[in-house]
Design a protein around this motif. Structure first.
Motif, PDB file in Angstrom:
ATOM      1  N   ASP A 275     -13.492  24.955  54.225  1.00 15.89           N
ATOM      2  CA  ASP A 275     -13.162  23.535  54.158  1.00 15.89           C
ATOM      3  C   ASP A 275     -12.922  23.033  52.736  1.00 15.89           C
ATOM      4  N   HIS A 276     -13.645  23.573  51.756  1.00 13.87           N
ATOM      5  CA  HIS A 276     -13.479  23.093  50.395  1.00 13.87           C
ATOM      6  C   HIS A 276     -13.793  24.193  49.395  1.00 13.87           C
ATOM      7  N   ASP A 277     -13.370  23.970  48.149  1.00 15.05           N
ATOM      8  CA  ASP A 277     -13.515  25.006  47.137  1.00 15.05           C
ATOM      9  C   ASP A 277     -14.958  25.109  46.648  1.00 15.05           C
ATOM     10  N   ALA A 278     -15.205  26.100  45.793  1.00 13.90           N
ATOM     11  CA  ALA A 278     -16.571  26.388  45.343  1.00 13.90           C
ATOM     12  C   ALA A 278     -17.180  25.215  44.591  1.00 13.90           C
ATOM     13  N   ASP A 279     -16.397  24.535  43.759  1.00 16.61           N
ATOM     14  CA  ASP A 279     -16.926  23.400  42.993  1.00 16.61           C
ATOM     15  C   ASP A 279     -17.443  22.313  43.930  1.00 16.61           C
ATOM     16  N   ARG A 280     -16.646  21.981  44.920  1.00 21.18           N
ATOM     17  CA  ARG A 280     -17.061  20.935  45.861  1.00 21.18           C
ATOM     18  C   ARG A 280     -18.235  21.411  46.706  1.00 21.18           C
ATOM     19  N   PHE A 281     -18.226  22.672  47.097  1.00 19.44           N
ATOM     20  CA  PHE A 281     -19.327  23.222  47.882  1.00 19.44           C
ATOM     21  C   PHE A 281     -20.645  23.074  47.130  1.00 19.44           C
TER      22      PHE A 281
ATOM     23  N   LEU B 167     -23.830  20.678  47.987  1.00 17.73           N
ATOM     24  CA  LEU B 167     -25.116  21.326  48.250  1.00 17.73           C
ATOM     25  C   LEU B 167     -26.208  20.710  47.389  1.00 17.73           C
ATOM     26  N   VAL B 168     -25.915  20.499  46.106  1.00 16.79           N
ATOM     27  CA  VAL B 168     -26.885  19.873  45.212  1.00 16.79           C
ATOM     28  C   VAL B 168     -27.224  18.472  45.699  1.00 16.79           C
ATOM     29  N   SER B 169     -26.207  17.735  46.122  1.00  8.04           N
ATOM     30  CA  SER B 169     -26.428  16.389  46.633  1.00  8.04           C
ATOM     31  C   SER B 169     -27.272  16.414  47.906  1.00  8.04           C
ATOM     32  N   ALA B 170     -27.038  17.421  48.741  1.00  5.99           N
ATOM     33  CA  ALA B 170     -27.727  17.498  50.032  1.00  5.99           C
ATOM     34  C   ALA B 170     -29.225  17.707  49.882  1.00  5.99           C
ATOM     35  N   ILE B 171     -29.664  18.354  48.802  1.00  5.40           N
ATOM     36  CA  ILE B 171     -31.100  18.572  48.649  1.00  5.40           C
ATOM     37  C   ILE B 171     -31.769  17.413  47.945  1.00  5.40           C
ATOM     38  N   GLY B 172     -31.013  16.354  47.627  1.00  2.50           N
ATOM     39  CA  GLY B 172     -31.616  15.086  47.258  1.00  2.50           C
ATOM     40  C   GLY B 172     -31.895  14.845  45.808  1.00  2.50           C
TER      41      GLY B 172
ATOM     42  N   LEU C 193     -29.162  23.001  38.882  1.00  2.00           N
ATOM     43  CA  LEU C 193     -28.864  23.551  40.199  1.00  2.00           C
ATOM     44  C   LEU C 193     -27.377  23.836  40.370  1.00  2.00           C
ATOM     45  N   THR C 194     -26.536  23.023  39.727  1.00  2.75           N
ATOM     46  CA  THR C 194     -25.095  23.276  39.801  1.00  2.75           C
ATOM     47  C   THR C 194     -24.762  24.618  39.152  1.00  2.75           C
ATOM     48  N   GLY C 195     -25.315  24.857  37.967  1.00 10.04           N
ATOM     49  CA  GLY C 195     -25.094  26.143  37.301  1.00 10.04           C
ATOM     50  C   GLY C 195     -25.638  27.291  38.118  1.00 10.04           C
ATOM     51  N   LEU C 196     -26.831  27.092  38.700  1.00  6.80           N
ATOM     52  CA  LEU C 196     -27.430  28.141  39.512  1.00  6.80           C
ATOM     53  C   LEU C 196     -26.594  28.421  40.757  1.00  6.80           C
TER      54      LEU C 196
END
Length: 210
Positions: free
Chosen positions: A186-192, A196-201, A88-91
């Motif tokens: 608020d934050h760069d693409a890497d952190r975004f 996001l990946v963390s938010a979907i669990g 998901l990070t790569g995607l």
């Protein structure tokens, strides 16, 4: 700037030039004369390959989206391989690139109602369309859920919509805000993408957090 490179065909030079001119000047202000100049050919030569700037635009859009479409088609079959967070990070990074690049081209369609209708008609006739990205991601997540690598209670469709919608919004904001876009968020693409990946669990092992 010349678009000529070794081994590049006239058609490829025209498409590369069209992509540059449309991106820099917008579809409404693009002319076949300017495209031909940048492609280092005559307008007569251009019209041997394309009927006009509208056909060129659709061809450029298809070429830009082809690698992404291939990626999404293959995505469900990659369930069970690698880790879900890595996938998901790569995607996520790829979606930011696609929405930031081709997305801006696609939005130019809304300034050309006739061209937009043609594209909609093509989608209806071929069964294609941007909504299939959501379908493919949802199918990938559904298969990962069946494998026990994301939570049994996860809703694949909702997660796919959340993921792609968030990527689209960020890409839109960066494009809309211009050169200062990344700095103003608020934050760069890497952190975004990481958040996001963390938010979907999902966590690093591939299984969802409960």
């Amino acid at each position: 700037m010349s678009t000529t490179s070794r081994g590049e065909t006239t058609r490829e030079r025209i498409l590369a030039a069209a992509s540059t001119v449309i991106r820099e000047q917008g579809l409404a202000h693009t002319t076949t004369k300017e495209i031909a100049r940048l492609a280092e050919c005559s307008e007569a030569t251009l019209y041997k390959y394309f009927t006009g700037k509208e056909e060129l635009f659709l061809a450029v859009l298809r070429i830009r989206l082809a690698p992404f479409i291939g990626l999404m088609i293959r995505l469900p079959d990659q369930a069970g391989t690698g880790s879900v967070p890595d996938r998901l990070t790569g995607l996520g990074h790829e979606m930011l690139r696609v929405y930031g690049d081709s997305g801006q081209l696609a939005m130019a369609l809304f300034a050309e109602p006739v061209l937009l209708d043609r594209q909609r008609d093509l989608f209806l006739r071929t069964g294609a369309g941007p909504q299939h990205a959501n379908d493919q991601l949802a199918e990938y997540l559904r298969r990962e859920r069946e494998l026990g690598r994301i939570a049994a209670t996860a809703d694949p469709v909702a997660l796919a919509n959340l993921f792609l919608g968030a990527c689209f919004q960020r890409a839109f904001l960066v494009a809309f805000l211009g050169p200062a876009g990344e700095r103003l968020l608020d934050h760069d693409a890497d952190r975004f993408v990481a958040e996001l990946v963390s938010a979907i669990g999902v966590r690093n092992g591939g299984a969802a957090a409960h």
